[in-house]
Write a protein that holds these residues in place. Sequence first.
Motif, PDB file in Angstrom:
ATOM      1  N   PRO A 191      20.795   3.626 -31.714  1.00 17.87           N
ATOM      2  CA  PRO A 191      22.048   3.955 -32.401  1.00 17.87           C
ATOM      3  C   PRO A 191      22.499   2.800 -33.300  1.00 17.87           C
ATOM      4  CG  PRO A 191      22.163   4.582 -30.092  1.00 17.87           C
ATOM      5  CD  PRO A 191      20.891   3.796 -30.263  1.00 17.87           C
TER       6      PRO A 191
ATOM      7  N   ARG B  59      24.918   0.303 -35.492  1.00 14.21           N
ATOM      8  CA  ARG B  59      26.215  -0.333 -35.263  1.00 14.21           C
ATOM      9  C   ARG B  59      26.764  -0.798 -36.605  1.00 14.21           C
ATOM     10  NH1 ARG B  59      25.918  -4.603 -30.445  1.00 14.21           N
ATOM     11  NH2 ARG B  59      28.166  -4.553 -30.895  1.00 14.21           N
TER      12      ARG B  59
ATOM     13  N   ILE C 183      34.980   2.647 -39.200  1.00 10.20           N
ATOM     14  CA  ILE C 183      34.805   3.935 -39.854  1.00 10.20           C
ATOM     15  C   ILE C 183      36.042   4.254 -40.693  1.00 10.20           C
ATOM     16  CG2 ILE C 183      35.773   5.265 -37.926  1.00 10.20           C
ATOM     17  CD1 ILE C 183      33.498   7.332 -38.438  1.00 10.20           C
TER      18      ILE C 183
ATOM     19  N   ALA D 187      25.708   4.495 -39.357  1.00  8.92           N
ATOM     20  CA  ALA D 187      26.504   4.515 -38.132  1.00  8.92           C
ATOM     21  C   ALA D 187      27.679   5.481 -38.246  1.00  8.92           C
ATOM     22  CB  ALA D 187      27.007   3.103 -37.823  1.00  8.92           C
ATOM     23  N   TRP D 188      28.344   5.499 -39.407  1.00  7.35           N
ATOM     24  CA  TRP D 188      29.480   6.420 -39.585  1.00  7.35           C
ATOM     25  C   TRP D 188      29.033   7.880 -39.470  1.00  7.35           C
ATOM     26  CZ3 TRP D 188      31.472   3.760 -44.698  1.00  7.35           C
ATOM     27  CH2 TRP D 188      32.021   2.515 -44.367  1.00  7.35           C
TER      28      TRP D 188
ATOM     29  N   GLU E 264      26.396   9.021 -37.893  1.00  4.61           N
ATOM     30  CA  GLU E 264      26.043   9.277 -36.501  1.00  4.61           C
ATOM     31  C   GLU E 264      27.296   9.560 -35.676  1.00  4.61           C
ATOM     32  OE1 GLU E 264      23.773   6.127 -34.802  1.00  4.61           O
ATOM     33  OE2 GLU E 264      22.047   6.420 -36.128  1.00  4.61           O
ATOM     34  N   GLN E 265      28.323   8.731 -35.854  1.00  2.00           N
ATOM     35  CA  GLN E 265      29.552   8.900 -35.087  1.00  2.00           C
ATOM     36  C   GLN E 265      30.227  10.227 -35.405  1.00  2.00           C
ATOM     37  OE1 GLN E 265      32.223   5.517 -35.087  1.00  2.00           O
ATOM     38  NE2 GLN E 265      34.006   6.799 -34.576  1.00  2.00           N
ATOM     39  N   ARG E 266      30.290  10.560 -36.701  1.00  2.00           N
ATOM     40  CA  ARG E 266      30.935  11.813 -37.076  1.00  2.00           C
ATOM     41  C   ARG E 266      30.144  13.011 -36.567  1.00  2.00           C
ATOM     42  NH1 ARG E 266      35.253  14.429 -36.942  1.00  2.00           N
ATOM     43  NH2 ARG E 266      35.619  15.956 -38.615  1.00  2.00           N
TER      44      ARG E 266
ATOM     45  N   LYS F  59      28.466  13.156 -33.800  1.00  4.48           N
ATOM     46  CA  LYS F  59      28.798  13.309 -32.384  1.00  4.48           C
ATOM     47  C   LYS F  59      30.148  13.983 -32.218  1.00  4.48           C
ATOM     48  CE  LYS F  59      26.124   9.339 -30.748  1.00  4.48           C
ATOM     49  NZ  LYS F  59      26.194   7.967 -30.145  1.00  4.48           N
ATOM     50  N   GLU F  60      31.111  13.587 -33.050  1.00  4.43           N
ATOM     51  CA  GLU F  60      32.442  14.187 -32.968  1.00  4.43           C
ATOM     52  C   GLU F  60      32.400  15.679 -33.282  1.00  4.43           C
ATOM     53  OE1 GLU F  60      34.766  10.106 -34.436  1.00  4.43           O
ATOM     54  OE2 GLU F  60      34.586  11.840 -35.771  1.00  4.43           O
TER      55      GLU F  60
END
Length: 212
Positions: free
Chosen positions: A26, A28, A33, A96-97, A99-101, A103-104
Amino acid sequence: MNARRFDHLDRVIGEIDKIIKTLTVPSRASRTIPDAPAEGELAEAERLNSARLMRVNHSGEVAAQALYQGQALTARDPLVRAAMHQAAAEEIDHLAWCEQRLKELKGQTSLLNPLWYFGSFSIGALAGAFGDRASLGFIAETEKQVESHLRDHVGRLSAKDLRSRAILEQMTHDEVRHGAKAASMGGKALPFPITWAMRATSKLMTRGSYWI
């Protein structure tokens, strides 16, 4: 004690390490974000569309890492090589952004990412082999096309998906800056057949990642 000088084999080993990390670890971000006002609850169709669009953008960032790393590997000027590494490091934030979005949004990254990575790495290494000015021109044209692609995605998001919109708008700003820097360092304009082939390849990746 003399400082160790890294030869071509050392750089190859370093790139292999980056490949493994990009595809399996993942990412970082060094920047937080992009923030956005509270958004309305997305309907299922809106959530699914946003997830698919962000999956495409995540795949695009995987490909961007590969392009920069391939070009850095074959760059001749140390300053150009350093610029490629710096741009790749900044693009990790985008990776990373996304990936995070994803998941959300309860989405998954594309199963085709290894294909996009190795294809883009090969293209980047080939571009670098044609000389630094051609390589910089390739980056400038790539970022121009990515900017257009991101603006299209912003327009396709639900008006309620303010978080994804904020991410894509910041990414657009960064891509414009990267393209301008490559042009200012001496990047030369690419002939039409190459830019056409780049657009065709981009469409293939976009369509594949949207669904898989």
